[in-house]
Motif scaffolding. Structure first.
Motif, PDB file in Angstrom:
ATOM      1  N   SER A 109       0.910  -0.682  -0.071  1.00 46.25           N
ATOM      2  CA  SER A 109      -0.598   0.210  -0.031  1.00 46.25           C
ATOM      3  C   SER A 109       0.991   1.308   0.674  1.00 46.25           C
ATOM      4  O   SER A 109       2.385   1.099   0.019  1.00 46.25           O
ATOM      5  CB  SER A 109      -0.830   0.201   1.162  1.00 46.25           C
ATOM      6  N   GLY A 110       0.072   2.108   0.055  1.00 46.80           N
ATOM      7  CA  GLY A 110       0.907   3.603   0.103  1.00 46.80           C
ATOM      8  C   GLY A 110       0.912   4.722  -0.837  1.00 46.80           C
ATOM      9  O   GLY A 110       1.537   5.705  -0.929  1.00 46.80           O
ATOM     10  N   ALA A 111       0.368   3.978  -1.937  1.00 40.37           N
ATOM     11  CA  ALA A 111       0.224   4.581  -2.808  1.00 40.37           C
ATOM     12  C   ALA A 111      -0.676   6.217  -2.618  1.00 40.37           C
ATOM     13  O   ALA A 111       0.000   7.340  -2.844  1.00 40.37           O
ATOM     14  CB  ALA A 111      -0.792   4.484  -4.011  1.00 40.37           C
ATOM     15  N   ILE A 112      -2.015   6.380  -2.009  1.00 37.45           N
ATOM     16  CA  ILE A 112      -2.392   7.188  -1.919  1.00 37.45           C
ATOM     17  C   ILE A 112      -2.114   8.244  -0.720  1.00 37.45           C
ATOM     18  O   ILE A 112      -2.121   9.210  -0.817  1.00 37.45           O
ATOM     19  CB  ILE A 112      -4.334   6.806  -1.419  1.00 37.45           C
ATOM     20  N   ASN A 154      -0.135  -3.609  -6.464  1.00 36.04           N
ATOM     21  CA  ASN A 154      -0.822  -2.499  -5.037  1.00 36.04           C
ATOM     22  C   ASN A 154      -2.469  -2.613  -5.969  1.00 36.04           C
ATOM     23  O   ASN A 154      -2.046  -2.830  -6.992  1.00 36.04           O
ATOM     24  CB  ASN A 154      -0.479  -1.039  -5.238  1.00 36.04           C
ATOM     25  N   ASP A 196      -5.845   1.826  -7.632  1.00 33.11           N
ATOM     26  CA  ASP A 196      -6.992   2.280  -7.668  1.00 33.11           C
ATOM     27  C   ASP A 196      -7.748   3.592  -8.274  1.00 33.11           C
ATOM     28  O   ASP A 196      -9.618   3.575  -7.974  1.00 33.11           O
ATOM     29  CB  ASP A 196      -5.818   3.219  -6.173  1.00 33.11           C
ATOM     30  N   ASP A 237      -9.185  -3.823   0.457  1.00 31.05           N
ATOM     31  CA  ASP A 237      -8.472  -3.390   1.155  1.00 31.05           C
ATOM     32  C   ASP A 237      -6.946  -4.297   0.846  1.00 31.05           C
ATOM     33  O   ASP A 237      -6.888  -5.900   0.188  1.00 31.05           O
ATOM     34  CB  ASP A 237      -8.282  -3.836   2.510  1.00 31.05           C
ATOM     35  N   ASN A 238      -5.784  -4.266   0.694  1.00 27.74           N
ATOM     36  CA  ASN A 238      -4.603  -4.956   0.488  1.00 27.74           C
ATOM     37  C   ASN A 238      -4.307  -6.093   1.393  1.00 27.74           C
ATOM     38  O   ASN A 238      -3.445  -6.631   0.838  1.00 27.74           O
ATOM     39  CB  ASN A 238      -3.181  -3.708   0.720  1.00 27.74           C
TER      40      ASN A 238
HETATM   41  N1  GLU Z   1      -4.158   0.322  -1.978  1.00 27.85           N
HETATM   42  C1  GLU Z   1      -4.543   1.236  -1.023  1.00 27.85           C
HETATM   43  C2  GLU Z   1      -3.057   2.885  -0.856  1.00 27.85           C
HETATM   44  O1  GLU Z   1      -1.929   2.476  -1.750  1.00 27.85           O
HETATM   45  C3  GLU Z   1      -4.224   1.363   0.017  1.00 27.85           C
HETATM   46  C4  GLU Z   1      -5.073   0.439   0.512  1.00 27.85           C
HETATM   47  C5  GLU Z   1      -4.586  -0.138   1.915  1.00 27.85           C
HETATM   48  O2  GLU Z   1      -4.147   0.097   2.333  1.00 27.85           O
HETATM   49  O3  GLU Z   1      -5.153  -1.919   1.991  1.00 27.85           O
HETATM   50  O4  GLU Z   1      -2.987   3.568  -0.858  1.00 27.85           O
END
Ligand code: GLU
Length: 389
Positions: free
Chosen positions: A66-69, A150, A153, A164-165
């Motif tokens: 995760s971490g993209a947002i 990922n 999104d 959720d991841n």
């Molecule tokens: N895909 C989202 C992101 O990269 C996070 C989803 C998650 O943490 O479960 O920010």
């Protein structure tokens, strides 16, 4: 007992999926994790080293990160703001490239390449695309590249989101037949009681549950949600992910992702974190796909007799046992099968649309045949298309 179980798992380990939540790679403010302060390059660097330690021990590793947002928020200086869905999607689009760029730089220092794979529920629901994703991942592993997955999104809205991841990582683990899913959490594992209750207020010492071999109601209660604005899910979705891999005969280990020696501890067979495993028993691949990859489009509630027939006698679901139909589904969709207490007992592919099923629910086979003629289906869900949960 758990040490013996862990050693047994380690013996057969060739392929591992590691899931990393946003809080593990977030900058920490005053030592606190999970603060929306942007991506931490040093945490990603440590994570890359952990992954490489596992590769050095002879395992292939697929990372679900995760971490993209969070990274997108940082780029746009939107740290603490509540975001709408399109705003989050825009942040994901901005942050994903920054996230990958950071991973790439850190792995490159050690001579390793990374590859980005963005998946959505749609990709996994379609059997052909599901297999394509599997083949791509396997080819990347043959090239000794570290795939970093990922959720896609920026192009997915709620109905087609995996969400959720944790769930995504469990699906990927089963997709590529990995032998272990390791979830890096910001806590030590599943606690034996609510950790927010302070010491001294209760007699129960706060302990990490070492081994879970069955996801009971009690275990579900121990897994709470999350209030953080950068993480999704919390322990609840981790336990559901563990349930998914367990049903495929694959263990899940939830450990503290802030521990820089975690790879050594795991591979030395120390009893760190919480291990979820019930043994090698597995449901067949297609049934797993029905239960965990396809999204249910509705619910059918069954009477006591039909519930027992499904659970205890391995029977198909017939129209006579159905007492309620909810949702809008068509022939071939997945539906949840609910018992009289409201508990989901099974999932399966239906042979009738919700309209037809509302007409025939409660009817005996002969009566249904009269309505649909010879082309009728005796079973609403045939046993081969039904998975008991
Ligand atoms: N895909 C989202 C992101 O990269 C996070 C989803 C998650 O943490 O479960 O920010």
């Amino acid at each position: 007992m758990t040490i013996g179980v862990r050693r047994e798992i380690l013996k057969g380990l060739k392929r591992v999926v590691i899931k990393v939540g946003s809080s593990i790679i977030a900058k920490r403010v005053k030592g606190k994790a999970g603060v929306a302060n942007g991506l931490s390059v040093s945490s990603i660097s440590l994570l890359a080293q952990t992954v490489l330690q596992i590769i050095d021990r002879g395992c292939e590793v697929v990372l679900v990160s995760s971490g993209a947002i969070m990274a997108g928020r940082e780029r746009l200086d939107l740290h603490q703001t509540e975001l709408s869905i399109p705003e989050k999607q825009a942040c994901a689009a901005i942050g994903q490239s920054y996230l990958m760029h950071t991973y790439e730089k850190q792995f490159e220092k050690h001579g390793f390449k990374v590859a980005q794979i963005l998946l959505s529920h749609d990709d996994l629901e379609n059997r052909k695309r599901f297999l394509n994703a599997k083949h791509t991942l396997e080819t990347l592993l043959e090239y000794r590249v570290v795939p970093i997955i990922n959720e896609n999104d920026s192009v997915t809205v709620d109905e087609i989101k995996i969400g959720d991841n944790d769930t995504l990582s469990a699906t990927v683990t089963c997709l590529i037949n990995a032998q272990l899913l390791i979830i890096f959490s910001d806590v030590d594992g599943l606690y034996s009681r609510d950790p927010s209750i302070k010491k001294g207020q209760l007699d129960d010492p706060l302990e990490v549950v070492e081994h879970v071999d069955c996801i009971t109601e009690k275990i579900k209660k121990l897994a709470g949600g999350t209030n953080s604005i950068i993480t999704v899910g919390g322990m609840h979705t981790k336990v559901l992910a563990a349930k998914q891999t367990m049903s495929f005969g694959i263990p899940t280990l939830i450990v503290n992702g802030f521990d820089n020696n975690i790879a050594d501890k795991i591979f030395e067979g120390e009893s760190v974190g919480t291990l979820f495993w019930a043994g090698h028993d597995k449901i067949k691949k297609r049934k797993h796909w029905i239960a965990y990859t396809l999204k249910p489009c509705g619910k059918v509630t069954v009477d006591l007799g039909a519930g027992k027939a499904i659970l205890a006698r391995g029977k198909s679901l017939l129209p006579a046992g159905i007492i309620k139909v909810e949702g809008k589904f068509e022939f071939g969709n997945t539906v949840r099968v609910i018992d009289v207490t409201g508990t989901e007992i099974a999932r399966g592919l239906v042979n009738y649309s919700f309209r037809d099923l509302k007409r025939i629910m409660g009817m005996k086979t002969g009566a249904v045949r009269k309505i649909f003629g010879e082309s009728f289906y005796k079973e609403v869900i045939h046993r081969d298309d039904l998975v008991v949960l």
